[in-house]
Design a protein around this motif. Sequence first.
Motif, mmCIF file in Angstrom:
data_model
loop_
_atom_site.group_PDB
_atom_site.id
_atom_site.type_symbol
_atom_site.label_atom_id
_atom_site.label_comp_id
_atom_site.label_asym_id
_atom_site.label_seq_id
_atom_site.Cartn_x
_atom_site.Cartn_y
_atom_site.Cartn_z
ATOM 1 N N LEU A 6 0.863 -1.187 0.000
ATOM 2 C CA LEU A 6 0.000 0.000 0.000
ATOM 3 C C LEU A 6 0.894 1.230 0.000
ATOM 4 O O LEU A 6 1.848 1.306 0.793
ATOM 5 N N LYS A 7 0.608 2.175 -0.887
ATOM 6 C CA LYS A 7 1.413 3.405 -0.901
ATOM 7 C C LYS A 7 0.501 4.593 -0.599
ATOM 8 O O LYS A 7 -0.580 4.724 -1.187
ATOM 9 N N PHE A 8 0.936 5.418 0.349
ATOM 10 C CA PHE A 8 0.159 6.608 0.697
ATOM 11 C C PHE A 8 0.948 7.851 0.311
ATOM 12 O O PHE A 8 2.084 8.042 0.761
ATOM 13 N N ARG A 25 11.135 12.924 -8.547
ATOM 14 C CA ARG A 25 9.926 13.487 -7.941
ATOM 15 C C ARG A 25 8.732 12.567 -8.199
ATOM 16 O O ARG A 25 8.533 12.094 -9.305
ATOM 17 N N GLY A 26 7.969 12.329 -7.169
ATOM 18 C CA GLY A 26 6.827 11.405 -7.267
ATOM 19 C C GLY A 26 7.258 9.949 -7.089
ATOM 20 O O GLY A 26 6.462 9.021 -7.257
ATOM 21 N N GLY A 27 8.546 9.749 -6.704
ATOM 22 C CA GLY A 27 9.140 8.414 -6.726
ATOM 23 C C GLY A 27 8.651 7.421 -5.685
ATOM 24 O O GLY A 27 8.999 6.239 -5.753
ATOM 25 N N SER A 28 7.820 7.855 -4.726
ATOM 26 C CA SER A 28 7.312 6.887 -3.734
ATOM 27 C C SER A 28 6.456 5.808 -4.387
ATOM 28 O O SER A 28 6.444 4.659 -3.934
ATOM 29 N N ASP A 29 5.743 6.176 -5.446
ATOM 30 C CA ASP A 29 4.949 5.166 -6.179
ATOM 31 C C ASP A 29 5.886 4.075 -6.686
ATOM 32 O O ASP A 29 5.575 2.881 -6.636
ATOM 33 N N TYR A 30 7.042 4.512 -7.178
ATOM 34 C CA TYR A 30 8.016 3.580 -7.774
ATOM 35 C C TYR A 30 8.606 2.670 -6.699
ATOM 36 O O TYR A 30 8.733 1.457 -6.894
ATOM 37 N N ALA A 59 0.355 12.138 -16.918
ATOM 38 C CA ALA A 59 -0.722 12.003 -15.921
ATOM 39 C C ALA A 59 -0.074 11.858 -14.542
ATOM 40 O O ALA A 59 0.585 10.865 -14.239
ATOM 41 N N LYS A 60 -0.272 12.862 -13.703
ATOM 42 C CA LYS A 60 0.509 12.961 -12.474
ATOM 43 C C LYS A 60 0.091 11.934 -11.418
ATOM 44 O O LYS A 60 0.840 11.682 -10.461
ATOM 45 N N VAL A 61 -1.060 11.344 -11.596
ATOM 46 C CA VAL A 61 -1.603 10.504 -10.526
ATOM 47 C C VAL A 61 -0.695 9.305 -10.202
ATOM 48 O O VAL A 61 -0.650 8.844 -9.058
#
Length: 455
Positions: free
Chosen positions: A4-6, A201-206, A259-261
């Motif tokens: 799970l990623k928040f 940037r945004g790398g937590s999803d990764y 798409a930034k999501v």
Amino acid sequence: MKVLKFGGTSVGSIDSLRNVKAIVESQQTECIVTVSALGGITDCLMDCARRASVGDNTYMELHRAMKERHHSVIDGVVTDASRHAEVTEKVDSLLQQLSTLFDAIALLGELTQRTMDLIVSYGERMSCVIVCNMLSDAALCYSPDFIRTRFRFGKHVLAPEATSKLIAQIVAPKLKTHRTIVVPGFIARDEDSGKITNLGRGGSDYTAAIIAAEFSAEILEIWTDVDGFMTADPRIVKNAVVIDRMSFVEAMELCNFGAKVVYSPTIYPVFNHNIPIVIKNTFNAQAPGTIIADGEVFATRMAGLTSMTPTAIIRITGCRPVNFDRVFNSLSRNGVDIFMASPEHGTFGLRGSDVESAMAILSDELADELTTGEIENIQPITGLSTIALVGSALDSMTDVDKVLINVLNGCGIPVPAPPRMNSSTTVACMVPEQSLHEALRAVHSTFFPSCTPIS
Ligand code: ADP
Ligand code: ASP
Ligand code: MG
């Protein structure tokens, strides 16, 4: 096992963190929970460092505000008294290190990329301590201990072999003793120097996707602040709707085109292991969200519309056809991504932030041809945005390019780079930056006619 990623908004306030606690503690299986920094903190850290580097002392006020915000969140969510004291001490020690770093930057009047990488790591280092201690029985695994990067083409990229080995050594044993493990997203360590780095940037999803792939998780859940992946950016296209399901390929194309999501590299590791991704809303957990999974069933439908801005075109003109293989190789070797290539017109598209380095690379690579006159000119056209329409349905549609041009010209929007199929599921074109929002709304209402118009 689930991952799970928040994201930043999900861990950004006392109320949202309470939602996170309820979501995590209601899981029926082992979970690895990846967390971002508190919303806005990464930007704030970068802002402080830049201010300090130019001798602007207001970085101290920003630092104080960050401290107050973290304290207030700890007070709101870490209820156990001894844990509260322990978390406050850990976070204060990190804040103290930050203060020392900012003062050093101010004294030196210099800010290197390596220092910036260290500074931005503090956001996740603080948030993971808070989230881990807010949960009833969770263990912390510190991602720079097991996510390794190497420096390639001007940026940090994942070092997969080392990462895989370390996850097996460090994370897997912890999962045998704890049902919930908290991992800071985004941050990593260089495999050679051991310095702190990050996944972009945004790398937590990764981070979450890398871990999900390594454990062959049953699912990767990305918890954010919207009800799912939508047909367009809801901040611009107000009547965009949530897409219930989409294929990995559609998701990859939408994310690659901005798409930034979801951070675009996220899709590859889970796609490879055929692990579905679900995008869910931390603030509306009941909403079904979007499932990204294998795709053939979606063949007859448009998925979504997205955009990147600023982008640009580079046009190369000469008396002989230009060797575009050489052009593209020299750019990609130096970390410049290109898209919408039209060798027959001597043009290709790129991000606005890459124009300066692309011009320098090409002037160097094509120096001989420029001297002999074989190449007359290398010209950038800037101030453009790229819009991309994605859907498996495009594969069987004819004249999409004409429809797009008619829609845009019908609103008085010129199309300096005409529509091009980037793949069988994506068509992209460029419009002037100032017309982007109007272009997105017009194209969305044409290709997604069932969305209720907003008056
Ligand atoms: P997080 O902090 O959870 O990682 P992000 O801000 O990175 O969240 O991504 C979520 C945001 O992405 C949404 O709040 C929304 O404004 C924006 N967004 C842009 N395009 C889309 C889209 N097609 N669908 C949903 N959200 C989108
Ligand atoms: N905190 C990092 C950022 O703001 C990583 C992330 O949130 O995914 O970019
Ligand atoms: Mg994000």
